[in-house]
Design a protein around this motif. Structure first.
Motif, PDB file in Angstrom:
ATOM      1  N   CYS A   1     -21.933  30.519  35.781  1.00 22.38           N
ATOM      2  CA  CYS A   1     -22.241  31.810  36.590  1.00 22.38           C
ATOM      3  C   CYS A   1     -21.017  32.415  37.284  1.00 22.38           C
ATOM      4  N   TRP A   2     -20.311  31.642  37.810  1.00 29.45           N
ATOM      5  CA  TRP A   2     -19.104  32.030  38.390  1.00 29.45           C
ATOM      6  C   TRP A   2     -18.003  32.499  37.288  1.00 29.45           C
ATOM      7  N   LEU A   3     -17.847  32.013  36.056  1.00 29.63           N
ATOM      8  CA  LEU A   3     -17.219  32.468  34.842  1.00 29.63           C
ATOM      9  C   LEU A   3     -17.669  33.855  34.596  1.00 29.63           C
ATOM     10  N   LEU A   4     -18.951  34.346  34.697  1.00 29.01           N
ATOM     11  CA  LEU A   4     -19.368  35.394  34.288  1.00 29.01           C
ATOM     12  C   LEU A   4     -18.816  36.579  35.613  1.00 29.01           C
ATOM     13  N   PHE A   5     -19.156  36.242  36.760  1.00 26.36           N
ATOM     14  CA  PHE A   5     -18.979  37.320  37.944  1.00 26.36           C
ATOM     15  C   PHE A   5     -17.440  37.018  38.459  1.00 26.36           C
ATOM     16  N   TYR A   6     -16.673  36.238  38.240  1.00 24.38           N
ATOM     17  CA  TYR A   6     -15.572  36.266  38.547  1.00 24.38           C
ATOM     18  C   TYR A   6     -14.750  37.606  37.917  1.00 24.38           C
ATOM     19  N   PRO A   7     -14.597  37.818  36.756  1.00 25.06           N
ATOM     20  CA  PRO A   7     -13.965  38.785  35.896  1.00 25.06           C
ATOM     21  C   PRO A   7     -14.747  39.928  36.271  1.00 25.06           C
ATOM     22  N   LEU A   8     -16.127  39.861  36.212  1.00 22.27           N
ATOM     23  CA  LEU A   8     -16.785  41.306  36.507  1.00 22.27           C
ATOM     24  C   LEU A   8     -16.478  41.867  37.856  1.00 22.27           C
ATOM     25  N   ALA A   9     -16.455  41.084  38.735  1.00 18.75           N
ATOM     26  CA  ALA A   9     -16.081  41.535  40.058  1.00 18.75           C
ATOM     27  C   ALA A   9     -14.736  42.272  40.258  1.00 18.75           C
ATOM     28  N   GLY A  10     -13.855  41.588  39.514  1.00 21.79           N
ATOM     29  CA  GLY A  10     -12.227  42.026  39.305  1.00 21.79           C
ATOM     30  C   GLY A  10     -12.324  43.457  38.719  1.00 21.79           C
ATOM     31  N   TRP A  11     -13.072  43.297  37.472  1.00 22.60           N
ATOM     32  CA  TRP A  11     -12.988  44.607  36.826  1.00 22.60           C
ATOM     33  C   TRP A  11     -13.827  45.750  37.322  1.00 22.60           C
ATOM     34  N   LEU A  12     -14.698  45.683  37.951  1.00 19.92           N
ATOM     35  CA  LEU A  12     -15.529  46.628  38.643  1.00 19.92           C
ATOM     36  C   LEU A  12     -14.743  47.256  39.992  1.00 19.92           C
ATOM     37  N   GLY A  13     -14.068  46.085  40.696  1.00 20.53           N
ATOM     38  CA  GLY A  13     -13.285  46.563  41.678  1.00 20.53           C
ATOM     39  C   GLY A  13     -11.991  47.559  41.318  1.00 20.53           C
ATOM     40  N   THR A  14     -11.533  47.274  40.063  1.00 16.51           N
ATOM     41  CA  THR A  14     -10.339  48.168  39.336  1.00 16.51           C
ATOM     42  C   THR A  14     -10.964  49.370  38.844  1.00 16.51           C
ATOM     43  N   GLN A  15     -11.812  49.628  38.282  1.00 16.95           N
ATOM     44  CA  GLN A  15     -12.281  50.632  37.503  1.00 16.95           C
ATOM     45  C   GLN A  15     -13.103  51.471  38.337  1.00 16.95           C
ATOM     46  N   PHE A  16     -13.790  51.132  39.153  1.00 18.58           N
ATOM     47  CA  PHE A  16     -14.862  51.861  39.951  1.00 18.58           C
ATOM     48  C   PHE A  16     -14.634  51.977  41.431  1.00 18.58           C
ATOM     49  N   GLY A  17     -13.811  51.130  41.999  1.00 21.20           N
ATOM     50  CA  GLY A  17     -13.797  50.911  43.533  1.00 21.20           C
ATOM     51  C   GLY A  17     -14.837  50.173  44.066  1.00 21.20           C
ATOM     52  N   MET A  18     -14.658  49.804  45.435  1.00 15.76           N
ATOM     53  CA  MET A  18     -15.333  48.841  46.067  1.00 15.76           C
ATOM     54  C   MET A  18     -16.730  49.146  46.366  1.00 15.76           C
ATOM     55  N   PRO A  19     -17.124  50.535  46.770  1.00 13.90           N
ATOM     56  CA  PRO A  19     -18.525  50.682  47.096  1.00 13.90           C
ATOM     57  C   PRO A  19     -19.410  50.454  45.871  1.00 13.90           C
ATOM     58  N   VAL A  20     -18.958  51.005  44.674  1.00 18.36           N
ATOM     59  CA  VAL A  20     -19.624  50.842  43.366  1.00 18.36           C
ATOM     60  C   VAL A  20     -19.763  49.233  43.201  1.00 18.36           C
ATOM     61  N   THR A  21     -18.755  48.500  43.383  1.00 21.28           N
ATOM     62  CA  THR A  21     -18.609  46.983  43.109  1.00 21.28           C
ATOM     63  C   THR A  21     -19.691  46.306  44.080  1.00 21.28           C
ATOM     64  N   PHE A  22     -19.617  46.919  45.387  1.00 18.38           N
ATOM     65  CA  PHE A  22     -20.616  46.013  46.228  1.00 18.38           C
ATOM     66  C   PHE A  22     -21.978  46.489  45.683  1.00 18.38           C
ATOM     67  N   ALA A  23     -22.484  47.593  45.180  1.00 13.74           N
ATOM     68  CA  ALA A  23     -23.801  47.861  44.949  1.00 13.74           C
ATOM     69  C   ALA A  23     -24.265  47.209  43.504  1.00 13.74           C
ATOM     70  N   VAL A  24     -23.217  47.025  42.762  1.00 12.84           N
ATOM     71  CA  VAL A  24     -23.633  46.421  41.376  1.00 12.84           C
ATOM     72  C   VAL A  24     -23.717  45.082  41.541  1.00 12.84           C
TER      73      VAL A  24
END
Length: 442
Positions: A351-374
């Motif tokens: 589960c961490w292997l899935l969400f670690y890169p997802l959190a980083g990619w979302l933050g880089t591409q879409f910003g923190m509000p979208v990352t929090f929401a997703v």
């Protein structure tokens, strides 16, 4: 909580855990400095790759190691793995190529993937009373949280008088001390009553895990914890320094606030779990984390609000995660516990292997509000799945039947059985006699 330290065996094992954790924390700091020394501005990429290697080792090695743990004396295995980890730490200061870091990190984390579930599965045997085991789980959670605070401070103090290469010596000492403490006690042995093939032993923990409703709920909760936790561990530095324009000290304070919330929950859990069932407490904990993520889409406007939010998410983090050992203990026979703890270790880190890169990619591409929401949406989905697959009525003793057994079979006899017939009741776990979970009430 500390009265369980009067048990000599547990006291030595807990001390071994704490010392090894501090040594690992020193190695984490030293590894970052070593990566910068070798790779310069590309150190982040090196550390990111090392983290991915760590997670891959955790997911892939733990079930295989559990298969061999079934045939080896636990004390011998734990001491051997500590010595392997000490040997790797001893070689790290002499690394001169980046690929050498990757190889040594894989060996180190593979040894940890074998050590940790075996160690965790031993504690329920040392502390058979659930009340004592709950205290041990809380102490273990406190040890992990304290390590995140103490190790960096200790490393900072040591770096004023020694070079970072010498921090690895602290790691070596930690693993050697851990091995010595494990050697000093006798550990319970629960050999399997029958010999199994390597495939059967490797997959046994996963099969028991996925056949048990409460553990399927635990997997969903682990996914939610990883979704929310990844937001904290991956994006705190970005939120603080890039978003709020604060200093590195503010990053440390934010992470310390998260750790403080986790520690407060760990201290409160032994009494809380005397009043609430595990399911209620754990769903409440992950629910608090999910609410925190959604609140984060608009609340994080300064350091104070971020620290308050991280504290609340830390409370939920420990509440959702710490009781998991109770579920694993309740869902297995003693001889199957190493395999089941290894399955939880592998699946939770997947589960961490899935969400670690997802959190980083979302933050880089879409910003923190979208990352929090997703990530909040992912956590909410995890809560819903856990609520569906883990029944509210989850008795330990379940009436069930064995239509394939003759009346009077040895399995239906004994003090832990009632009925003495093909249909009978006892504390139910998935094993050779019970490959499927019965429908409660049928």
């Amino acid at each position: 909580m500390l009265d369980i330290l009067s048990n000599r065996t547990y006291r030595h094992l807990f001390a071994a855990q704490v010392i090894a954790l501090i040594g690992t924390g020193l190695a984490t700091v030293a590894l970052g400095l070593l990566a910068f020394d070798l790779a310069g501005d590309n150190a982040g990429m090196v550390l990111g790759t090392a983290l991915a290697i760590k997670m891959i080792a955790y997911v892939g090695v733990a079930p295989v190691a559990a298969a061999f743990a079934e045939r080896l004396p636990r004390r011998t295995m734990l001491v051997t793995l500590d010595l392997v980890r000490a040997g790797v730490a001893l070689m790290l200061p002499f690394v001169s190529q980046i690929w050498e870091i990757y190889v040594l990190i894989f060996v180190l984390q593979a040894a940890s993937a074998a050590f940790t579930p075996t160690f965790q599965a031993t504690i329920p045997d040392v502390l058979p009373m659930e009340k004592d085991y709950t205290k041990a789980l809380s102490l273990s959670r406190l040890a992990y949280d304290m390590e995140t605070l103490v190790s960096p401070m200790l490393a900072a103090a040591l770096l004023t008088v020694i070079s970072f290469h010498n921090l690895f010596a602290g790691t070596v000492v930690g693993f050697l001390a851990s091995a010595a403490l494990v050697v000093s006690v006798a550990l319970p042995a629960h050999p399997s009553p029958q010999r199994r093939g390597i495939y059967d032993r490797t997959t046994r923990g996963l099969r028991i895990y996925l056949a048990t409703p409460r553990l399927r709920g635990l997997l969903a909760i682990s996914a939610g914890v990883a979704a929310a936790g990844s937001m904290v561990f991956v994006n705190t530095v970005v939120i603080v320094q890039a978003g709020l324009g604060l200093t590195q000290s503010a990053v440390a304070l934010a992470l310390a606030s998260f750790g403080a919330g986790s520690m407060v929950a760990a201290l409160a859990l032994p009494r809380l779990l005397e009043k609430l069932p595990d399911r209620t407490a754990m769903l409440g904990g992950i629910g608090l984390m999910v609410v925190g993520l959604f609140v984060g889409t608009w609340l994080v406007v300064g350091q104070t609000s971020l620290m308050a939010l991280w504290f609340a998410i830390g409370l939920g983090y420990s509440t959702a995660q710490t009781p998991s050992g109770r579920l694993l203990r309740r869902s297995s026979n003693p001889e199957d516990r190493p395999a089941l703890f290894a399955a939880q270790f592998a699946l939770s880190h997947a589960c961490w292997l899935l969400f670690y890169p997802l959190a980083g990619w979302l933050g880089t591409q879409f910003g923190m509000p979208v990352t929090f929401a997703v990530l909040g949406g992912a956590g909410a989905l995890a809560v819903w799945v856990a609520y569906q697959v883990w029944p509210a009525q989850d008795p330990e003793v379940i009436e069930h039947e064995h239509p394939d057994l003759p009346t009077g079979h040895t399995h239906t006899q004994g003090p832990a059985r009632s009925g003495g017939q093909v249909r009978h009741s006892h504390a139910f776990v998935v094993d050779d006699q019970h490959p499927h979970w019965p429908s409660v009430g049928r």
